[in-house]
Design an enzyme around this catalytic site. Structure first.
Site, PDB file in Angstrom:
ATOM      1  N   ASP A  39     -36.478   4.913 -10.334  1.00 15.70           N
ATOM      2  CA  ASP A  39     -34.991   4.986 -10.352  1.00 15.70           C
ATOM      3  C   ASP A  39     -34.128   3.832  -9.705  1.00 15.70           C
ATOM      4  O   ASP A  39     -33.206   3.805  -9.187  1.00 15.70           O
ATOM      5  CB  ASP A  39     -34.147   6.098  -9.776  1.00 15.70           C
ATOM      6  CG  ASP A  39     -35.094   7.564  -9.883  1.00 15.70           C
ATOM      7  OD1 ASP A  39     -35.763   7.557 -11.094  1.00 15.70           O
ATOM      8  OD2 ASP A  39     -35.082   8.506  -9.005  1.00 15.70           O
ATOM      9  N   GLU A  47     -30.284  12.553 -18.385  1.00 13.90           N
ATOM     10  CA  GLU A  47     -30.028  11.885 -16.990  1.00 13.90           C
ATOM     11  C   GLU A  47     -29.742  10.482 -16.970  1.00 13.90           C
ATOM     12  O   GLU A  47     -30.069   9.606 -17.916  1.00 13.90           O
ATOM     13  CB  GLU A  47     -31.103  12.590 -15.890  1.00 13.90           C
ATOM     14  CG  GLU A  47     -32.613  12.172 -16.357  1.00 13.90           C
ATOM     15  CD  GLU A  47     -33.381  12.710 -15.402  1.00 13.90           C
ATOM     16  OE1 GLU A  47     -33.223  13.815 -14.840  1.00 13.90           O
ATOM     17  OE2 GLU A  47     -34.649  12.176 -15.220  1.00 13.90           O
TER      18      GLU A  47
END
Length: 327
Positions: free
Chosen positions: A39, A209
């Site tokens: 991420d 997401e």
């Protein structure tokens, strides 16, 4: 004869010169730094590249964040534990997906914590603040900024977007829903929109997401991750609109696995080299040798646009990118 010998000599010289130039090209390699990290948020502060990733481990071990800095995309310096749960009393586990902005010589780090599954659990999206991009970061609010499900969006995977007007927005959401909200000046809360709502849903088709947004040539590029993060088909898709509120119509995938290189390429960010139309995608992927869901590494590759402003599919590589020292 002399002319032939001269041409031959020039060809030999050109071959040697080309080989030397290829040898002189330094690339980052992928992954760009060691360790299990996912991420990644890539950004530039003070002529330095910074990357803020999630520490990729079982949720109960995700209690801190590291950062990495580089002057040229090649040499990276690790900054250990720029923030941890000792400084964020309400955060216990699953510290995820940092996003950071600089405002008035302060650095604001937005993060998700606790992986809440309902409004009855403590946790959500928090804010930490520091005087330096390497921290140490302290809790800005003493509580989460977003601690409830709004429009079906789990309060995780936050991104802070600064519009051309100077307005900052929080864009976030898991569980296949994405919201945008207008941050107030000191990042302690939100400013309602004109219609009285605070959280507007901007979920495009296929969204799961990991939202990210940037502006190029007056257009708003909205990007997100699709698929399951534990699987090989994790990927990134995008849309373009005239406003940060959309509507965002999905155009297609631009980042995905290459079974010859790595799987699970997703949850990315974008770095724009200032003063040039030069763009980089920073993302995580799973090495072919790994099957553990947390075996994720941070990588970087070039991102290009076609003549119509559409993003070309990003080619994931083992070489990474060439040296680019900021001036």
């Amino acid at each position: 004869m002399k002319r032939i010998m001269l041409i031959s000599a020039l060809l030999v010289y050109a071959t040697i010169l080309h080989a030397q130039q290829k040898k002189d090209v330094i690339k980052s390699g992928n992954p760009i730094f060691p360790g299990w990290y996912a991420d990644p948020e890539g950004i530039i502060f003070n002529n330095t590249y910074w990357i803020y990733p999630t520490y990729s481990a079982p949720y109960d071990k995700q209690v801190f964040l590291d950062a990495f800095s580089s002057p040229d995309l090649i040499q990276w310096t690790k900054h250990n534990r720029i923030m941890d749960t000792a400084a964020i009393k309400w955060a216990k586990r699953a510290v995820w997906a940092p996003a950071i902005v600089e405002k008035e010589n302060k650095y604001y780090l937005f993060f998700g914590a606790n992986d809440i599954q309902s409004d009855k659990e403590p946790g959500g999206i928090g804010v930490a603040v520091a005087d330096h991009p390497a921290g140490p970061f302290k809790d800005h609010l003493g509580k989460p900024l977003v601690d409830k499900f709004r429009n079906g969006a789990q309060p995780i995977d936050q991104f802070v977007f600064k519009d051309s007007t100077g307005q900052y927005y929080l864009i976030y959401g898991g569980w296949r829903h994405c919201n945008i909200a207008q941050l107030n000046d000191d990042f302690t809360g939100f400013i309602p929109f004109e219609d009285g709502t605070t959280f507007k849903e901007i979920t495009p088709e296929g969204y799961v997401e990991g939202p990210f947004m940037f502006i190029r040539n007056g257009k708003y590029y909205f990007m997100w991750s699709e698929g399951g993060w534990t699987g090989p088909n994790y990927s990134v898709a995008y849309a373009i609109a005239d406003s940060p509120f959309g509507p965002f119509k999905r155009i297609g995938k631009i980042l995905q696995q290459d079974p010859k290189i790595a799987t699970g390429a997703g949850h990315h960010s974008v770095i724009h080299s200032p003063g040039a139309d030069q763009w980089y995608m920073v993302y995580h992927r799973r090495p072919l040798t790994e099957t553990d869901r947390n075996a994720r590494v941070t990588c970087i590759d070039r991102m290009y646009f076609d003549g119509n402003g559409l993003i070309k599919p990003v080619i994931i590589t083992n070489d990474g990118v060439e040296k680019n020292k900021l001036k």
